[in-house]
Design an enzyme around this catalytic site. Structure first.
Site, short mmCIF file in Angstrom:
data_model
loop_
_atom_site.label_atom_id
_atom_site.label_comp_id
_atom_site.label_asym_id
_atom_site.label_seq_id
_atom_site.Cartn_x
_atom_site.Cartn_y
_atom_site.Cartn_z
CD GLU A 241 -2.87 -0.96 2.46
OE1 GLU A 241 -2.70 -0.05 3.29
OE2 GLU A 241 -3.78 -1.79 2.53
CE LYS A 243 4.95 5.02 7.21
NZ LYS A 243 4.53 6.24 7.84
NE ARG A 248 -3.54 4.02 12.14
CZ ARG A 248 -2.73 3.00 12.38
NH1 ARG A 248 -1.45 3.22 12.64
NH2 ARG A 248 -3.18 1.77 12.37
CD GLU A 293 -1.93 8.74 7.52
OE1 GLU A 293 -2.34 7.78 8.22
OE2 GLU A 293 -0.95 9.41 7.81
NE ARG A 408 6.80 0.73 16.59
CZ ARG A 408 6.45 1.76 15.81
NH1 ARG A 408 6.46 1.65 14.50
NH2 ARG A 408 6.09 2.90 16.35
CE LYS A 414 8.45 2.87 10.31
NZ LYS A 414 8.16 4.00 11.15
P1 ATP Z 1 5.94 7.49 11.33
O1 ATP Z 1 6.67 8.62 12.00
O2 ATP Z 1 6.74 6.75 10.33
O3 ATP Z 1 4.56 7.84 10.88
P2 ATP Z 1 4.66 6.00 13.38
O4 ATP Z 1 5.28 5.43 14.59
O5 ATP Z 1 3.65 7.08 13.52
O6 ATP Z 1 5.85 6.47 12.48
P3 ATP Z 1 4.58 3.77 11.70
O7 ATP Z 1 4.41 2.49 12.39
O8 ATP Z 1 5.95 4.13 11.28
O9 ATP Z 1 3.94 4.89 12.60
O10 ATP Z 1 3.70 3.87 10.40
C1 ATP Z 1 2.36 3.72 10.48
C2 ATP Z 1 1.72 5.04 10.17
O11 ATP Z 1 1.71 5.27 8.78
C3 ATP Z 1 0.28 4.96 10.56
O12 ATP Z 1 0.11 5.42 11.88
C4 ATP Z 1 -0.44 5.82 9.55
O13 ATP Z 1 -0.61 7.10 10.08
C5 ATP Z 1 0.52 5.92 8.39
N1 ATP Z 1 0.01 5.30 7.15
C6 ATP Z 1 0.03 5.89 5.94
N2 ATP Z 1 -0.43 5.10 5.00
C7 ATP Z 1 -0.78 3.93 5.60
C8 ATP Z 1 -1.32 2.69 5.12
N3 ATP Z 1 -1.60 2.48 3.85
N4 ATP Z 1 -1.54 1.72 6.04
C9 ATP Z 1 -1.24 1.92 7.34
N5 ATP Z 1 -0.73 3.06 7.85
C10 ATP Z 1 -0.50 4.06 6.98
#
Ligand code: ATP
Length: 574
Positions: A241, A243, A248, A293, A408, A414
């Site tokens: 998918e 990102k 969120r 998102e 997690r 990612k």
């Molecule tokens: P980051 O600073 O990278 O956003 P994080 O700790 O908030 O870090 P991660 O686990 O790195 O979160 O990445 C998940 C985040 O990516 C989700 O909280 C969401 O906001 C975002 N996101 C964007 N696109 C998607 C997707 N297709 N599926 C899931 N999450 C997504």
């Protein structure tokens, strides 16, 4: 239970800085509580009236408390202010001034505090003062101390959510119950509800705990790998998918009633009127929970704006203007519940199919871009293209995996842009203190922050870095103001540090930090081994300002830092 008895527990909790002792004291307290008061006891000991997602705030300032104290004690406000100046703590001042008999139950005190919080509208300030003063009149000195600290948000007993879960398991004489309690908590984010269910219906009910519309599910997060080959090695065929770099949202739909929760489970429904409308009209399940998102975009070009632009919505005022200036797109990527079916346990591919089938064509909500592949080259090409379009990267999802609430893990991976030899990703740290600084910075009274990562096992924050660059002058002075609001006289009980900050603060704010690499260092406590060597960030600089979408516990964990250090060793060797 009488409130003064609970205040006695608070005194014991305050007197210890040992985590294990704290667990034992809390476990004993939970054992003694009845099922109809345990939720209240948990909320009160965490300094809240309800779980944070309700957004209920008591709305008392130091000034209002001072007036209530003066009224309750029959003393002039000058005297209260003088005691405050002398002790630096309105709780201690309250303890000196108020010396009633204290026969109220926990539930009675809780109810009065709820009444204060729920008083709003014309004349509410005077009403709140009146209610608080009459509550204070009847209580004993230690009770007054804790009530005073509670109403201004300064209770600070150091009881995080994992601490409550551990103590709840211990209170049943069974540490092994913790994973079951955690699972249920991940599905509803309400520790009071969990404790009450456990006490009144037993562990079997907890084992069968299901999601509830209206209670936010703790969000699933991603692990990271350095390349698309690693994704396929880990997952085999996977869903890829985009990102999106936005905000969120977990959307809860109950007929016409829509609620939206943020990454850190705050109620943010007011920020997204167009998502609310679209979910009501075009999401065809009657009851549902889904995630996606939200991103501001340029209607004319279809271009997606970065996170900072979307975040301008955070301001409550001017929402209408924001709605017009920056219309939103909502890319839905998860279905967690639909019409009496819990989808969290179903495999990804089933969730996705159902999600797509529930979205009617409309201008706001659309499914996130997705394709299934086992070809690393195809992932890489898509990744490059995504970066070009201003997206953050890609997220790969394991086809047969359930939705891992509150975890997690490698069900989601990612892939973000990384530079060989440099740290592949930014690190999120919680600010636990600051240093005054020298030279030009000294004029802000803040030269560097002390940043810490989180250890969920001990529910503590361990330092990893001093961050002195990346902020503008204006941001430095704003930071100073924000941190002074939450300054402490001593290190916070949940902070582990060998460095002495000039000013300690309550862990509340998260900043994202870029660094060249992770090194071993005796100056920091994160990941410290038996020789006292921990991990540190080399050349740290902040990116952006405070992360409003993260709670302190959402900082990176010690375990993740160790993982990043190991990955970095491999890159260097390769
Ligand atoms: P980051 O600073 O990278 O956003 P994080 O700790 O908030 O870090 P991660 O686990 O790195 O979160 O990445 C998940 C985040 O990516 C989700 O909280 C969401 O906001 C975002 N996101 C964007 N696109 C998607 C997707 N297709 N599926 C899931 N999450 C997504």
């Amino acid at each position: 239970m009488e409130f003064r008895y609970l205040a006695g527990y608070f005194e014991r909790l305050e007197a210890t800085s040992k985590r294990l002792e704290m667990f034992d004291i809390l476990a004993k307290l939970f054992r003694e509580a009845s099922h109809d008061e345990i939720a209240e006891i948990i909320y009160l000991s965490q300094g809240v009236l309800l779980p944070p997602f309700y957004g209920l705030e008591i709305g008392m300032s130091e000034k209002l408390l001072t007036r209530a104290l003066s009224d309750a004690a029959g003393a002039p406000t000058k005297k209260v202010e003088e005691l405050f100046r002398h002790t630096g703590d309105l709780g201690l001042a309250a303890g000196e001034l108020i010396k009633g008999s204290g026969r109220l139950t926990v539930s009675a005190v809780y109810k009065e505090l709820r009444d204060i919080a729920e008083t709003s509208g014309v004349g509410s300030v005077e009403k709140k003062i009146g209610l608080l003063s009459s509550l204070l009149k009847g209580v004993s000195s230690p009770e007054a101390k804790y009530i005073a600290r509670f109403v201004i948000g300064r209770l600070r007993l150091g009881i995080g959510d994992p601490t409550v879960l551990e103590a709840l398991a211990l209170s049943e004489g069974e540490r092994s119950l913790r994973p079951e309690l955690e699972r249920a908590y991940n599905l509803c984010s309400d520790l009071g509800l969990i404790a009450k269910t456990l006490k009144s219906k037993g562990i079997e009910e907890i084992k069968g705990f299901k999601v509830h519309v209206g209670y936010p599910i703790r969000m699933a997060l991603c692990e990271r790998v350095p390349s698309s080959e690693d994704i396929i090695k880990k997952m085999g065929e996977a869903a890829i998918e985009a990102k999106y770099d936005g905000f969120r949202c977990q959307v809860h739909k109950d007929g016409d009633k829509i609620e939206i929760f943020s990454r850190n489970l705050e109620r943010t429904t007011h920020m997204f009127p167009e998502i609310r409308e679209a979910a009501r009209k075009h999401f065809t399940a009657k009851e549902a929970i889904f995630e996606g998102e939200a991103l501001a975009y340029n209607e004319a070009t279809g271009e997606l704006f970065p996170f900072q632009v979307t975040m301008q919505r955070k301001r409550k005022h001017g929402m209408e203007a924001a709605t017009k200036e920056y219309p939103l797109k909502f890319f839905a990527f998860e279905l967690l519940y639909a019409d009496e079916e819990d989808y969290t346990e179903k495999p990804y591919i089933k969730r996705r199919e159902k999600l797509v089938s529930l979205i009617e064509k409309n201008p706001v909500i659309e499914p996130a871009e997705m394709f299934v592949t086992d070809d690393p080259k195809r992932i890489y090409t898509y990744f490059e293209e995504a970066i070009e379009r201003g997206l953050e990267g890609v997220i790969a999802k394991r086809l047969d995996s359930r939705y891992a609430a509150g975890a997690r893990n490698f069900n989601w991976i990612k892939l973000k842009r990384s530079y060989k030899g440099e740290l592949a990703d930014t690190v999120d740290v919680s600010i636990v203190g600051y240093f005054r600084g020298k030279g030009a910075r000294a004029r802000f009274g803040l030269g560097a922050l002390l940043g810490a990562v989180y250890d969920p096992k001990t529910d503590t924050f361990m330092t990893i870095s001093k961050i002195g660059s990346g902020f503008t002058d204006a941001e430095f002075s704003k930071l100073r103001e924000m941190l002074d609001e939450i300054a402490l006289k001593h290190r916070h009980p949940r902070v582990d540090s060998v460095m002495e900050a000039d000013t300690w603060v309550e862990p509340r704010y998260v900043v994202t930090v870029m660094a060249d690499e992770i090194t071993r260092s005796p100056s920091h406590t994160a990941g410290r081994d038996k020789d006292g060597t921990g991990y540190a960030l080399r050349f740290p600089r902040a990116v952006g300002f405070i992360r409003p979408d993260k709670n302190p516990e959402d900082a990176n964990t010690v375990k993740e830092i160790i993982g990043m250090f190991e990955a970095q060793k491999k890159v260097k060797a390769g």
